[in-house]
Design an enzyme around this catalytic site. Sequence first.
Site, PDB file in Angstrom:
ATOM      1  N   LYS A  22      -8.596  18.345 -28.079  1.00  0.00           N
ATOM      2  CA  LYS A  22      -9.049  16.830 -28.257  1.00  0.00           C
ATOM      3  C   LYS A  22     -10.119  16.800 -29.352  1.00  0.00           C
ATOM      4  O   LYS A  22     -10.843  17.837 -29.690  1.00  0.00           O
ATOM      5  CB  LYS A  22      -9.741  16.477 -27.048  1.00  0.00           C
TER       6      LYS A  22
ATOM      7  N   ASP B 204       0.852  -1.371   0.090  1.00  0.00           N
ATOM      8  CA  ASP B 204       0.007  -0.080   0.003  1.00  0.00           C
ATOM      9  C   ASP B 204       0.856   1.173   0.134  1.00  0.00           C
ATOM     10  O   ASP B 204       1.564   1.567   0.956  1.00  0.00           O
ATOM     11  CB  ASP B 204      -0.904  -0.040   1.078  1.00  0.00           C
TER      12      ASP B 204
ATOM     13  N   LYS C  54      -5.030  13.616 -36.061  1.00  0.00           N
ATOM     14  CA  LYS C  54      -3.929  13.566 -35.039  1.00  0.00           C
ATOM     15  C   LYS C  54      -2.732  14.278 -35.976  1.00  0.00           C
ATOM     16  O   LYS C  54      -2.148  13.752 -36.797  1.00  0.00           O
ATOM     17  CB  LYS C  54      -3.716  12.204 -34.576  1.00  0.00           C
TER      18      LYS C  54
ATOM     19  N   HIS D 242       3.716  19.648 -22.577  1.00  0.00           N
ATOM     20  CA  HIS D 242       4.257  19.332 -23.962  1.00  0.00           C
ATOM     21  C   HIS D 242       4.458  20.565 -24.822  1.00  0.00           C
ATOM     22  O   HIS D 242       5.392  20.618 -25.556  1.00  0.00           O
ATOM     23  CB  HIS D 242       3.206  18.380 -24.634  1.00  0.00           C
TER      24      HIS D 242
ATOM     25  N   LYS E 119      10.223  12.077 -27.432  1.00  0.00           N
ATOM     26  CA  LYS E 119      10.000  11.606 -28.912  1.00  0.00           C
ATOM     27  C   LYS E 119      11.338  12.081 -29.905  1.00  0.00           C
ATOM     28  O   LYS E 119      11.859  13.310 -29.713  1.00  0.00           O
ATOM     29  CB  LYS E 119       8.726  12.425 -29.424  1.00  0.00           C
TER      30      LYS E 119
END
Length: 483
Positions: free
Chosen positions: A333, A86, A338, A233, A175
Amino acid sequence: MKPCDLLLFGALGDLSRRKLIPSLYQLEKAGFIAPETAIVGVAREEVTDEGFVVQARENLGTFMKEAVDAAVWERFARRLRFAKVDLSQPDQYGRVREKVDQSLRETVGYCAVAPALFGPICRGLAAAGLATDRARVVLEKPIGTDLASSRAINDAVGAVFPERQVYRIDHYLGKETVLNLLALRFANSLFTTNWDHNTIDHVQITVAEEVGIEGRWGYFDASGQLRDMVQNHLLQILTLVAIEPPTALDGDSIRDEKLKVLRALRPITRDNVEETTVRGQYAAGFFQGRQVPGYLGEEGCNPGSTTETFAAMRVDIDNWRWAGVPFYLRTGKRLAAKRSEVVVHFKNLPHNIFQASYRTLPANRLIIRLQPDEGVEIEMLNKVPGLGKGVRLQRSTLDLSFTEAFKSARIPDAYERLLLEAMQANQTLFIRRDEVEQAWTWIDSIQEAWRALHEPPKPYPAGSWGPVASTALLSRDGREWSE
Ligand code: BG6
């Protein structure tokens, strides 16, 4: 390869299953994990070592595009262990200690859990004697939801680990194409001179997503696109486009320069928020030929929510290099496609000698495609071959597609690189405390200005490029988004 043990806190969660386990498998396949390294999954569920191995194998089957190689899997499976803990209970961390190499005690603790647990995990590691000066702790985003909460998290972590042992993730920094920004800028003399207010008119940074909220309502609604995407980002991409040449490629040289850019961002406040930002929220619409619900129609939604799923803004960097060069940021969104890219618009020519045929000439553009279809394009004018009166010009593109140019190379996932860098104790691609706090300072001011405005986000149909106001943001300056 540095031998160390990897502790995966939140080992049964979404990030671990989708990204971390598959990335570790890829590192195994590429031979980047030292033979001594154990991978210890830590979570509160009752799972045995064998049960964890079975789950990991299932994850690979579900989330990897390629087939699992039997020999690689066998090597990988031998590293896997599980400790039931935990995470809020420091006295239970002794179970983690039992699973690591007692002589080595060099651990990388990856916190793929809610930020409220970062402090307790660090305290638990200390209680178990695992917070040695060679231990490292990796923190997933978000580091807080504003400056105050990020400071509290950083303080809790900092009470156990000094900054040189803390690795804050922004997966965009893992990336390939984001890293290529450094290569593009600092390995090509072409861009050492043509990279400032003398030659560049403006820069656009777009991170467009097709996905809606799907099952992440609880987290996302409390956050919104500004905090979920821009704070980290988009600002990270912006800093890499805008930094001064660092003296070296090491951790602090680059991070020092990024911090200077963040400090030079002109604050957006109640006085200028209306003309410099746009907030949007997707409404129902058509996406790839099918009807999709709006944000307020998603499962588990709070029907009165005014959280933004789209944000666009004009950002000014108040320093010598970028004076008068706006950076336009947009992210959302459920957009039309994309697509993440940086588009650098160069200035118009000072004088046009082709005036007889063309009253104006389109300026050059450099397009850096971050994802998908990673690559770099330069748009330029060329003479169309042929005889006759006048000169005919045509816009053509020099297009470097990474998949074509580097045919043999597989593009590694961002998490593969970041896990590897953390295991090798290289902090360059991780965010330093002062950076994250400076970014929050700038974001908090926008958030505050939005609150003071009391305006609901502007609706945009799912499958579009955002609210009309986003087009107006640029047209006011006589510009338009690159579509
Ligand atoms: C995450 C955000 O950090 O980045 C998500 O929390 C977002 O909301 C994701 O969808 C986008 O990452 P990528 O790598 O798919 O562009």
